[in-house]
Design a protein around this motif. Structure first.
Motif, short mmCIF file in Angstrom:
data_model
loop_
_atom_site.label_atom_id
_atom_site.label_comp_id
_atom_site.label_asym_id
_atom_site.label_seq_id
_atom_site.Cartn_x
_atom_site.Cartn_y
_atom_site.Cartn_z
N THR A 117 42.95 44.31 35.69
CA THR A 117 41.75 45.15 35.68
C THR A 117 40.62 44.42 36.38
OG1 THR A 117 40.34 46.59 34.32
CG2 THR A 117 40.75 44.37 33.47
N ASN A 118 39.46 45.07 36.43
CA ASN A 118 38.27 44.45 37.00
C ASN A 118 37.07 44.77 36.12
OD1 ASN A 118 35.85 44.00 38.79
ND2 ASN A 118 37.49 43.41 40.21
N LEU A 119 36.32 43.75 35.76
CA LEU A 119 35.17 43.92 34.86
C LEU A 119 34.08 44.79 35.47
CD1 LEU A 119 34.81 40.26 33.52
CD2 LEU A 119 35.83 42.22 32.34
N HIS A 120 34.07 44.90 36.80
CA HIS A 120 33.02 45.65 37.48
C HIS A 120 33.45 47.09 37.80
CE1 HIS A 120 31.08 41.87 37.55
NE2 HIS A 120 31.76 41.36 38.56
N THR A 121 34.46 47.57 37.11
CA THR A 121 34.94 48.92 37.36
C THR A 121 33.81 49.95 37.25
OG1 THR A 121 37.19 48.44 36.60
CG2 THR A 121 36.47 50.74 36.51
N ALA A 122 33.70 50.78 38.27
CA ALA A 122 32.72 51.87 38.30
C ALA A 122 33.24 52.93 39.26
CB ALA A 122 31.35 51.36 38.76
N PRO A 123 32.89 54.19 39.03
CA PRO A 123 33.43 55.26 39.89
C PRO A 123 33.14 55.09 41.37
CG PRO A 123 32.44 56.19 37.90
CD PRO A 123 32.10 54.72 37.90
N ASP A 124 32.03 54.42 41.72
CA ASP A 124 31.71 54.28 43.14
C ASP A 124 32.60 53.28 43.86
OD1 ASP A 124 30.73 51.87 42.21
OD2 ASP A 124 28.66 52.20 42.88
N GLY A 173 41.35 52.92 44.38
CA GLY A 173 40.36 51.90 44.07
C GLY A 173 40.31 50.78 45.10
N TRP A 174 39.25 50.00 44.99
CA TRP A 174 39.13 48.78 45.79
C TRP A 174 40.23 47.80 45.40
CZ3 TRP A 174 33.27 47.08 45.63
CH2 TRP A 174 32.49 48.03 46.31
N LEU A 175 40.37 46.77 46.22
CA LEU A 175 41.24 45.64 45.90
C LEU A 175 40.65 44.88 44.71
CD1 LEU A 175 43.68 43.96 47.16
CD2 LEU A 175 41.89 42.54 48.19
N GLY A 176 41.50 44.38 43.83
CA GLY A 176 41.00 43.50 42.78
C GLY A 176 41.10 44.04 41.37
N GLY A 177 42.14 44.82 41.07
CA GLY A 177 42.36 45.31 39.71
C GLY A 177 41.87 46.72 39.46
N TYR A 178 41.18 47.31 40.42
CA TYR A 178 40.62 48.65 40.23
C TYR A 178 41.71 49.71 40.13
CZ TYR A 178 36.11 46.58 41.39
OH TYR A 178 34.97 45.81 41.39
N ASN A 179 42.78 49.57 40.89
CA ASN A 179 43.83 50.58 40.84
C ASN A 179 44.62 50.52 39.54
OD1 ASN A 179 43.73 52.09 43.48
ND2 ASN A 179 43.71 49.96 44.21
N PHE A 180 44.79 49.32 39.00
CA PHE A 180 45.41 49.25 37.68
C PHE A 180 44.52 49.90 36.63
CE2 PHE A 180 48.36 45.72 39.04
CZ PHE A 180 49.52 46.41 38.71
N GLN A 181 43.21 49.69 36.72
CA GLN A 181 42.33 50.30 35.73
C GLN A 181 42.39 51.83 35.83
OE1 GLN A 181 40.96 48.82 33.18
NE2 GLN A 181 40.21 50.81 32.43
N TRP A 182 42.51 52.36 37.04
CA TRP A 182 42.69 53.81 37.17
C TRP A 182 44.01 54.25 36.55
CZ3 TRP A 182 40.91 58.37 37.32
CH2 TRP A 182 41.68 59.45 37.76
N LEU A 226 34.85 37.80 41.38
CA LEU A 226 34.41 39.18 41.54
C LEU A 226 34.93 40.10 40.43
CD1 LEU A 226 34.99 39.45 45.41
CD2 LEU A 226 32.84 38.97 44.22
N GLY A 227 35.01 39.58 39.21
CA GLY A 227 35.42 40.40 38.07
C GLY A 227 36.90 40.64 37.94
N GLN A 228 37.71 39.99 38.77
CA GLN A 228 39.16 40.21 38.76
C GLN A 228 39.81 39.43 37.62
OE1 GLN A 228 40.84 39.53 42.75
NE2 GLN A 228 38.76 39.71 43.55
#
Length: 408
Positions: free
Chosen positions: A57-64, A373-382, A102-104
């Motif tokens: 995941t990424n701690l900075h997850t946000a819809p944008d 999502g961006w690189l860095g855990g965002y796609n797993f969070q989705w 970067l929150g990864q």
């Protein structure tokens, strides 16, 4: 009990991150869930992610930080299942983790721990798992979805598409979810490789000679920019910065690279004033790998001493180094793409439940949906968030009611 003996409450197709999360969530709410994957083992993409440690995941997850034809679609699911929610699950299983940059967030140990966690949760929730055979046909009749697999008809009140996209075909990835979606009349945004290395043409052969050289840059495409490492390869450009911008890039358009993102205006002229006998390549090498500095100096046509070069030419060199143009002739395609952009159109789905608005009981989650999502855990969070949202919705549709978490 025979898997085909009676209808399930839900059949989930795809035992990846989203599919397992959906199955365990619905199973925990008391639903009879069947989870199917054509591969011989679940979570294959999880196992290779993050260099084998799963950037979960990424701690900075946000819809944008997600691309979609509807940039607002992901807000509901991401807002209801956060990185902290998945961290709570991780810690309950005693999995050690660390933040890289970067929150990864990564496992201290192996990505296998994430797969084992999900499988344990599925087993405890009573989820039935079938592996190793592809689905031959899907139909809807008598109020049920019928899935034919290995010659057996399996039926359920709901069907969840969680088979991902065609990225990384060597892991068995296909466009199967899109075929099923179209079968039921849903539209699909043209899938394309995302988070993928660029290829360069023969005119950039000099840069291809730098294969293996990496440096921090800021890369631009139109108004989008990322500052991370770039890596030169024998085919073109890779590294986090290039993978990030590739998701936005459109064919036949240039990207621009700032090789000196921290440099102040006039920095080369100042070097000239301090060290007039210094060579341009040596000045560049103070902040860049030596091989790259040599190539840039050669391309700039500035291979002599700084004192012999006019301020005007040095300022022009600064400007080019700040927006060095590259014209990729393509990417390395789905074979090297980390994810797929595009997919089942979000306008066909409820952002709260992930169910098709025109096909009650049909759901789509994870990578097969047009959310990237961006690189860095965002796609797993989705994957976690969309899978959780669909699992909750399945339970609510069968009268289980919302879980305590959905009430917060």
């Amino acid at each position: 009990m025979d898997a085909a003996a009676q209808p399930y409450d839900a059949i989930v197709l795809g035992a990846g991150a989203a599919g397992m999360m959906c199955a365990l969530t619905a199973g925990q709410r008391g639903l009879r869930v069947l989870l199917i994957d054509h591969g011989d083992a679940p979570g294959r993409k999880i196992l290779i992610s993050g260099g084998g440690r799963c950037n979960f995941t990424n701690l900075h997850t946000a819809p944008d930080r997600y691309l979609s034809a509807n940039p607002h679609f992901a807000k509901s699911a991401l807002g209801r299942y956060s990185p902290q929610d998945f961290l709570t699950l991780i810690e309950r299983h005693g999995i050690a983790w660390h933040e890289k940059t970067l929150g990864q967030l990564f496992c201290d140990g192996s990505a296998r721990q994430i797969v084992d966690l999900l499988m344990q949760e599925c087993a405890e929730a009573g989820v039935t798992l079938l592996l190793g055979h592809p689905v031959a046909a899907i139909a809807q009749r008598d109020g049920l979805f019928h899935v034919t697999r290995n010659g057996i008809d399996l039926a359920a009140r709901a069907l969840v598409l969680a088979t991902g996209g065609p990225a990384i075909p060597k892991l068995g990835a296909t466009g199967f979810a899109y075929d099923v979606a179209r079968q039921f009349g849903l539209s699909v945004v043209q899938p394309r490789p995302a988070l993928v290395p660029f290829t360069l043409g023969a005119e950039e052969a000099l840069f291809q000679s730098l294969s293996g050289v990496a440096t921090e840059v800021e890369v631009h495409w139109q108004k989008t920019r990322f500052r991370e490492a770039a890596l030169f390869t024998h085919k073109g450009l890779s590294g986090p910065a290039m993978l990030q911008i590739s998701s936005y890039w459109q064919h036949r358009t240039p990207i621009a690279v700032d090789f000196a993102p921290d440099a102040a205006p006039g920095w080369l002229v100042e070097h000239k004033q301090r060290q007039p006998r210094g060579a341009v390549r040596r000045v560049l090498a103070s902040g860049l790998p030596a091989r790259l500095a040599e190539v840039l100096a050669e391309r700039l046509g500035l291979d002599g001493e700084l004192g012999t070069i006019t301020d005007k030419r040095l300022r022009a060199a600064e400007a080019q180094l700040a927006r060095w143009p590259f014209q990729p002739n393509g990417t390395e395609g789905f074979a090297k793409a980390e994810v797929t952009a595009g997919g089942i159109a979000t306008r066909e789905l409820s952002s709260r439940t992930m169910m098709a608005t025109r096909v009650p009981g049909l759901y789509a989650i994870g990578e097969c949906v047009d959310v990237t999502g961006w690189l860095g855990g965002y796609n797993f969070q989705w994957a976690w968030a969309s899978g959780w949202a669909a699992g909750q919705a399945l339970a609510e549709a069968h009268g289980a009611g919302p879980s305590p978490q959905t009430m917060t």
